[in-house]
Design an enzyme around this catalytic site. Sequence first.
Site, PDB file in Angstrom:
ATOM      1  N   SER A 209       0.974  -1.131  -0.138  1.00  0.00           N
ATOM      2  CA  SER A 209       0.048  -0.025   0.026  1.00  0.00           C
ATOM      3  C   SER A 209       0.882   1.347   0.189  1.00  0.00           C
ATOM      4  CB  SER A 209      -0.951  -0.083   1.101  1.00  0.00           C
ATOM      5  OG  SER A 209      -0.171   0.115   2.488  1.00  0.00           O
ATOM      6  N   ARG A 213       0.525   3.719  -3.111  1.00  0.00           N
ATOM      7  CA  ARG A 213      -0.039   4.849  -2.801  1.00  0.00           C
ATOM      8  C   ARG A 213       0.670   6.011  -3.558  1.00  0.00           C
ATOM      9  NH1 ARG A 213       0.028   4.810   1.940  1.00  0.00           N
ATOM     10  NH2 ARG A 213      -1.796   3.791   2.484  1.00  0.00           N
ATOM     11  N   ASN A 217      -0.617   7.958  -7.051  1.00  0.00           N
ATOM     12  CA  ASN A 217      -0.977   9.284  -7.064  1.00  0.00           C
ATOM     13  C   ASN A 217      -0.146  10.087  -8.037  1.00  0.00           C
ATOM     14  OD1 ASN A 217      -2.991  10.592  -5.000  1.00  0.00           O
ATOM     15  ND2 ASN A 217      -1.777   8.928  -3.728  1.00  0.00           N
TER      16      ASN A 217
END
Lengths: 280, 156
Positions: A209, A213, A217
């Site tokens: 994660s 992440r 992004n």
Amino acid sequence: MSGEAHTSGDYIKHHLQNLTFGQHSDGTWGIAHSTQEAKEMGFWAINVDSMAFSIGLGLLFLLFFRKAAKSATAGVPSGLQNFVEWVVEFVDGSVRGSFSHHNPLVAPLALTVFMWVFLMNFMDLLPIDWLPWAAGLAGVPYLKVVPSTDPNVTFALALSVFFLVLYYSTKMKGPGGFFAELAFQPFPKWMFPVNLLLEGVGLIAKPISLALRLFGNMYAGEMIFILIALMFGGGFLLGLFGGVLQWAWAVFHILIITLQAFIFMTLTIVYLDMAHSEHH
Amino acid sequence: MNFNATLIGQSITFVFFVWFCMKYVWPPIMNALEARKKQIADGLAAADRGKHELELAAKKAADNMRDAKAQAAEVLAQAEKRAAQIVEDAKNAAKAEGDRQLAAAQANIEMETNRARESLREQVAQLAVAGAEKILRREVNAQSHADLLNQLKAEL
């Protein structure tokens, strides 16, 4: 800047392709000239652009901070020292807030993560065609200037952090204690396979994660910049609209790049804190 | 997303950066920050101490002032008392001296008066006798009238 000979699809693909150096399928070493070629090079290839930009940015960070550190005094701070102290105090405050144990590694680690990720993200704010175009003039076929849009970079960071989590979990709780934490909760001991499965997934999810992440992004942000850039080829009005959009997105992106760097740093601190704690 | 050796290269780079940061960047900056914090804390403590000392000094000064005032008042009172005493003494001495001189003068005057009276009496008596003699030479014998003359002398 999509170029007369290229289609939009080619333009996007071109921007998403790293400059990969590796062994071609015919046995020779060199730079991959298509996504397909890069894929065929397998694991033992290297993204030269990601490495170059990330190392360059990292050195930039260390250079400036080292310069400030060398001249750091208790007196009135100069401009650079003031800025560096501000960042250091901010990171130090985050570490003090989230990390409740004593470990001299964590704060410098957090500072490095924050500044490095921030600088890598910051490359996203440069107009996306400048550097690749300049590189193209110099004969370099591909150039991805934002290292954090390369999953290799984000996973390398996340896996390094994960390794530290495993190391400190084992060191602080002992192998038995670490295993007990994974196997004997949250359910009673006799259900340990279920516990192990749950906690194992939770453990593995941390680095994945963390890496995804940041990557997600930045990749999405970059993609939107690319799509906006496509508008510049669509006539004056569309180009003007694209310019406004790019400006707006860049302003919003200042928030995103800082936020992502902060989140990566904070989660690093929190994961390491959990690794040091006896109980969750 | 194709993974390759960049993963390893990045990890090594990251480890190096963290090591460098931990060794050469973080400690000097934190030391400087700590030193400054301490300096500021010391400065504040010194300021507090100074303020406290100032209060003490002011209190002491006020005490000294009060003492000095009291002392001055005492000295003044004593001086006044002493001055009054001196004036009183001088007055008494002057009065005594005056009295004494007055008494001496009076005694002198009395003595002079007595003497003058005595000599006057003598002279008057002689005069009287001489006068009487002159008168009586012709008719009175001094011896025979001595009683009378002596009686007259005594009356004068």
